[in-house]
Design an enzyme around this catalytic site. Structure first.
Site, PDB file in Angstrom:
ATOM      1  N   ASP A  18       0.853  -1.188   0.000  1.00  0.00           N
ATOM      2  CA  ASP A  18       0.000   0.000   0.000  1.00  0.00           C
ATOM      3  C   ASP A  18       0.893   1.244   0.000  1.00  0.00           C
ATOM      4  O   ASP A  18       1.771   1.371   0.859  1.00  0.00           O
ATOM      5  CB  ASP A  18      -0.874  -0.040   1.269  1.00  0.00           C
ATOM      6  N   MET A  19       0.679   2.123  -0.944  1.00  0.00           N
ATOM      7  CA  MET A  19       1.492   3.338  -0.998  1.00  0.00           C
ATOM      8  C   MET A  19       1.175   4.221   0.214  1.00  0.00           C
ATOM      9  O   MET A  19       0.050   4.237   0.700  1.00  0.00           O
ATOM     10  CB  MET A  19       1.189   4.137  -2.278  1.00  0.00           C
ATOM     11  N   TYR A  23      -1.383  10.388  -2.913  1.00  0.00           N
ATOM     12  CA  TYR A  23      -1.486  11.605  -3.736  1.00  0.00           C
ATOM     13  C   TYR A  23      -0.450  12.645  -3.294  1.00  0.00           C
ATOM     14  O   TYR A  23       0.086  13.396  -4.109  1.00  0.00           O
ATOM     15  CB  TYR A  23      -2.892  12.213  -3.650  1.00  0.00           C
ATOM     16  N   ARG A  60       0.179  14.756   9.645  1.00  0.00           N
ATOM     17  CA  ARG A  60      -0.637  13.971  10.588  1.00  0.00           C
ATOM     18  C   ARG A  60      -0.151  14.158  12.018  1.00  0.00           C
ATOM     19  O   ARG A  60      -0.940  14.092  12.962  1.00  0.00           O
ATOM     20  CB  ARG A  60      -0.597  12.485  10.213  1.00  0.00           C
ATOM     21  N   ASP A 120      -3.717   2.679  -5.473  1.00  0.00           N
ATOM     22  CA  ASP A 120      -2.417   2.640  -4.781  1.00  0.00           C
ATOM     23  C   ASP A 120      -2.194   1.370  -3.967  1.00  0.00           C
ATOM     24  O   ASP A 120      -1.428   1.366  -3.017  1.00  0.00           O
ATOM     25  CB  ASP A 120      -2.268   3.877  -3.881  1.00  0.00           C
ATOM     26  N   GLU A 121      -2.858   0.294  -4.331  1.00  0.00           N
ATOM     27  CA  GLU A 121      -2.731  -0.947  -3.568  1.00  0.00           C
ATOM     28  C   GLU A 121      -2.551  -2.141  -4.488  1.00  0.00           C
ATOM     29  O   GLU A 121      -3.240  -2.236  -5.509  1.00  0.00           O
ATOM     30  CB  GLU A 121      -4.047  -1.228  -2.845  1.00  0.00           C
TER      31      GLU A 121
HETATM   32  N1  DCP Z   1      -8.418   9.326  -1.588  1.00  0.00           N
HETATM   33  C1  DCP Z   1      -9.371  10.289  -1.912  1.00  0.00           C
HETATM   34  N2  DCP Z   1     -10.410  10.531  -1.072  1.00  0.00           N
HETATM   35  C2  DCP Z   1     -10.507   9.834   0.068  1.00  0.00           C
HETATM   36  C3  DCP Z   1      -9.591   8.828   0.382  1.00  0.00           C
HETATM   37  C4  DCP Z   1      -8.535   8.604  -0.467  1.00  0.00           C
HETATM   38  O1  DCP Z   1      -9.275  10.910  -2.968  1.00  0.00           O
HETATM   39  N3  DCP Z   1     -11.477  10.101   0.890  1.00  0.00           N
HETATM   40  C5  DCP Z   1      -7.244   9.134  -2.468  1.00  0.00           C
HETATM   41  C6  DCP Z   1      -6.085   9.949  -1.931  1.00  0.00           C
HETATM   42  C7  DCP Z   1      -5.173   8.959  -1.310  1.00  0.00           C
HETATM   43  C8  DCP Z   1      -5.429   7.726  -2.141  1.00  0.00           C
HETATM   44  O2  DCP Z   1      -6.801   7.787  -2.490  1.00  0.00           O
HETATM   45  O3  DCP Z   1      -3.815   9.383  -1.358  1.00  0.00           O
HETATM   46  C9  DCP Z   1      -5.152   6.433  -1.403  1.00  0.00           C
HETATM   47  O4  DCP Z   1      -5.967   6.353  -0.242  1.00  0.00           O
HETATM   48  P1  DCP Z   1      -5.481   5.647   1.082  1.00  0.00           P
HETATM   49  O5  DCP Z   1      -6.644   5.366   1.920  1.00  0.00           O
HETATM   50  O6  DCP Z   1      -4.571   4.508   0.742  1.00  0.00           O
HETATM   51  O7  DCP Z   1      -4.671   6.758   1.868  1.00  0.00           O
HETATM   52  P2  DCP Z   1      -3.252   7.387   1.598  1.00  0.00           P
HETATM   53  O8  DCP Z   1      -2.458   6.609   0.607  1.00  0.00           O
HETATM   54  O9  DCP Z   1      -3.427   8.842   1.311  1.00  0.00           O
HETATM   55  O10 DCP Z   1      -2.593   7.293   3.026  1.00  0.00           O
HETATM   56  P3  DCP Z   1      -2.088   6.021   3.827  1.00  0.00           P
HETATM   57  O11 DCP Z   1      -0.618   6.159   3.931  1.00  0.00           O
HETATM   58  O12 DCP Z   1      -2.777   6.132   5.123  1.00  0.00           O
HETATM   59  O13 DCP Z   1      -2.475   4.787   3.049  1.00  0.00           O
END
Ligand code: DCP
Length: 710
Positions: A18-19, A23, A60, A120-121
């Site tokens: 998982d990235m 974004y 965060r 991203d997964e």
């Molecule tokens: N995303 C979005 N709106 C949301 C949730 C996510 O547009 N409500 C997009 C932005 C995130 C991407 O999807 O970067 C991936 O979501 P993740 O839940 O995997 O969260 P992140 O990658 O941002 O953070 P983490 O490191 O917690 O996985």
């Protein structure tokens, strides 16, 4: 009825990658000066600084959370850098994130079967690679174990105070006495660490991973230690992991089923399920769900990693909340045109790059009626065979919309044409293309294929309300037309409000011989006098037939039709360039803007004012302690149809509250699956899934406090 039970002694090596704050990382790569700074990506509506959709780990630490607005984030972290999501056609443009995700996938897929689960997964099946390593180059034989591997978190590994954690990990990896399964996991640790380092080197992105014997456990583990770390679940730790896992935190058990387990069966943790025999669970919840519950209590999941690198569908959508609801047919048509244009572009690049074509076009909408005697009535989703070409997609989507609207408002109920308000409003629109398959080879040439596509299906499809039922009869020639192919979309059960869950599929088209491409291109050039000179060789190559002679005759036969289609489209588009266009131009015809300038002004205002942000119920991973305790409170989600009004009226957005109407469908299908599930659960709260299949796991950080980290 007996249900096949997955093997409990599972020896697979599965990773979930998982990235981290994806974004944000993409934007930081574009603007390296933002690296290391508290940063967030915001939706493009600037009201109160825009809604945050991704938050860096630096931010965060200050308490910045997704679901805040930029202004709120500035309050808790004044130095936060807010980057606006790219915008195209008045909506979020995710293309940059999609291709960044593809870069990562192309690296991760080097060591085993790879399933792209969301933007991203990724899931990886590394069993073969681990078996090979164990046989040929086991960890014990290595002179040095990579630092990244030594930083792994191994659940159940006793890291007593003062002990050297890395040394403990090294010993665990090198254990001679370990059973075969643990030895395979040890190899998995090394392989995943290496892959993650490779991703960092080639893309500059960090990611986190979970390594276990099945997808469910790997997914549970990947969110436990973020960012840029990996967590391992040996089989001996599975019970410990699940015993304390609150039942409602299991992704599939957050709804009615979870409530029933708690209230009717007294089950509070996944481990509590162990006390019930399978028959008892089946008796209470049905055969499949009962067996599924019995399995998850033991950490058993038979779900295979599918070899899917490409999306199974494409979608484009937008929400129009509160006063932004679309209230006239021309307004709907305007936005449909935008969405179809985007969809068409994505279809063209899929065709060009992957030699794949979609076969079904589906329109989804959400609507309300102002004098609503039947407020429960949903706007019906409609689908039809997909014809390539922007103008055709626009025309078909508009027809689908009109068919849906007639059904929604009742045939004689309301006037549907014209610019004046007709007593209904559209709060969400999306178009999706599904049934994507590689271009059929050995059956027809590409020109013939498009020849078949050129007639309007709607001319032979009256009334439009029956388009779903008619779809199968109207497949273009040369396309696989098995009824099973279309049954899913045509089935009344396939009623969906958003493009389906993101799904990715393997590119099965073999690499093409360059000489063959050149041969075909030159044969076309000879006959078509300039028109075909720029036909993309890669596209043509996908259509090579087994017999070269047959190819040439097919193409020659169809060239007139093909050329006239092309000219028609170019005329409509008023193309200025006189060069030799690529074949893809053929599909990109433009439907001239159908309305007057005053309407255009109005739409411009709407576009500027529309907030297509997506706010999601629960924060997911890697939160601080404070955040986690807030997650633990699980404030109820609001599913209001007037979210916009509430937001502005209150002057502030309450964290953890959501409005369905604010969700941008274009974003949904690329979100992590569990977030998609949450959204679907809001939209269809009554439709909790009877889990006859084990679906993807949930985000572990909901329920693992930092003290539980190994
Ligand atoms: N995303 C979005 N709106 C949301 C949730 C996510 O547009 N409500 C997009 C932005 C995130 C991407 O999807 O970067 C991936 O979501 P993740 O839940 O995997 O969260 P992140 O990658 O941002 O953070 P983490 O490191 O917690 O996985």
């Amino acid at each position: 009825m007996p249900v096949a039970k997955p093997e409990s002694s599972d020896s697979r090596v599965i990773a979930h990658v998982d990235m981290d704050c994806f974004y944000v990382q993409v934007e930081q790569r574009k603007q390296p000066q933002l690296r290391g700074l508290p940063t967030a990506v915001v939706q493009y509506n600037e009201w109160k600084g825009g809604a945050l959709i991704a938050v860096s780990y630096e931010a965060r630490k200050f308490g910045v959370k997704r679901s805040m607005r930029g202004a709120e984030a500035k309050e808790v972290c004044p130095q936060i850098q807010l980057v606006q999501v790219p915008v195209a056609r008045g909506k979020a443009d995710l293309n940059g994130y999609r291709s960044a995700g593809s870069e990562v996938v192309s690296i991760l897929s080097r060591r085993g079967r790879c399933e792209r689960a969301s933007i991203d997964e990724v899931y990886l099946d590394l069993t073969d690679a681990a078996e090979t390593m164990l046989a040929e180059n086991p960890p014990q034989s290595l002179e040095k174990i990579d630092e990244e591997a030594l930083k792994s978190h191994i659940l159940g590994l006793n890291n007593e105070d003062g002990s050297d954690i890395k040394e403990n990990v090294r010993n665990w990896i090198n254990r001679h006495s370990a059973d075969h399964r643990d030895k395979l996991l040890a190899c998995g640790i090394l392989i995943v660490a290496e892959l993650r380092m490779q991703v960092l080197k080639e893309t500059e992105f960090t990611c986190s991973a979970g390594i276990a014997h099945n997808k469910m456990l790997a997914k549970l583990a990947s969110g436990m230690n973020k960012p840029s770390q990996q967590t391992v679940v040996p089989s001996s730790s599975v019970n410990g992991l699940l015993n304390t896992l609150p039942i409602r935190k299991m992704k599939q058990l957050g709804g009615k089923l979870g409530i029933s387990l708690q209230t009717d069966m007294g089950v509070n943790t996944v481990g509590d399920l162990l006390q019930f025999p399978e028959e008892k669970l089946q008796e209470r919840y049905g055969v499949n769900t009962g067996t599924w519950l019995w399995n998850i209590a033991r950490g058993i999941s038979g779900e295979a990693v599918e070899g899917r690198l490409l999306p199974k569908s494409h979608g484009s959508g937008k929400t129009f909340t509160g006063p932004r609801a679309l209230k006239t047919v021309p307004a709907v048509q305007h936005w449909l045109n935008q969405l179809c244009e985007e969809l068409s572009e994505r279809l063209c690049s899929d065709l060009d790059q992957n030699k794949r074509m979609a076969h079904t076009l589906t329109l989804h909408a959400r609507a309300y009626k102002s004098s609503d005697s039947d407020s429960q009535k949903k706007f019906p989703s409609k689908s039809c065979p997909l014809r390539y070409g922007t103008a055709k997609i626009q025309e078909d989507a508009f027809n689908l919309f009109q068919a849906g609207l007639r059904e929604y408002i009742g045939f004689y109920g309301v006037k549907t044409q014209g610019n004046h308000y007709s007593g209904w409003g559209i709060t969400s629109l999306s178009v999706s293309a599904s049934k994507i398959v590689p271009i059929p080879s050995g059956t027809c040439s590409i020109a013939k294929y498009f020849h078949g596509q050129s007639t309007s299906h709607f001319s032979s499809m009256q009334p439009l309300d029956n388009v779903n039922g008619e779809a199968m009869l109207l497949l273009p020639p040369g396309v696989h037309s098995g009824s099973e192919c279309y049954s899913e979309v045509n089935s009344p059960k396939a009623e969906v409000d958003f493009p389906k869950e993101e799904s990715w599929t393997e590119d099965t088209v073999p690499e093409l011989d360059l000489q063959e491409q050149k041969d075909l291109s030159s044969s076309l050039s000879k006959t078509q006098d300039g028109f075909t000179q720029d036909i993309s060789p890669s596209l043509l190559s996908a259509c090579l037939e087994q017999s070269q002679n047959k190819q040439e005759s097919d193409i020659t036969k169809d060239e007139g039709q093909f050329k006239s289609e092309y000219n028609k489209e170019r005329k409509g588009k008023r193309v200025k360039d006189k060069g030799t266009p690529s074949i893809l131009e053929l599909f990109k015809s433009y439907n001239p803007y159908p309305f007057g300038s005053s309407f255009s002004q109005e739409l411009k205002k709407t576009a500027e004012g529309t907030d297509a942000r997506l706010t999601i119920g629960l924060e997911s991973k890697g939160h601080s302690l404070a955040e986690q305790s807030e997650v633990g409170k699980e404030k109820p989600m609001h599913c209001s149809s007037s979210g916009y009004g509430r937001d502005e009226g209150d002057g502030r957005r309450e964290a953890w509250s959501y409005s369905i109407d604010e969700i941008d469908p274009s974003v949904i299908d690329e979100l992590p699956p569990e977030i998609q599930d949450e959204i679907k659960a809001w939209v269809h709260p009554h439709k909790w899934r009877p889990n006859n299949t084990v679906r993807r796991g949930c985000k572990i950080s909901h329920y693992f406090s930092p003290t539980k980290k190994s």
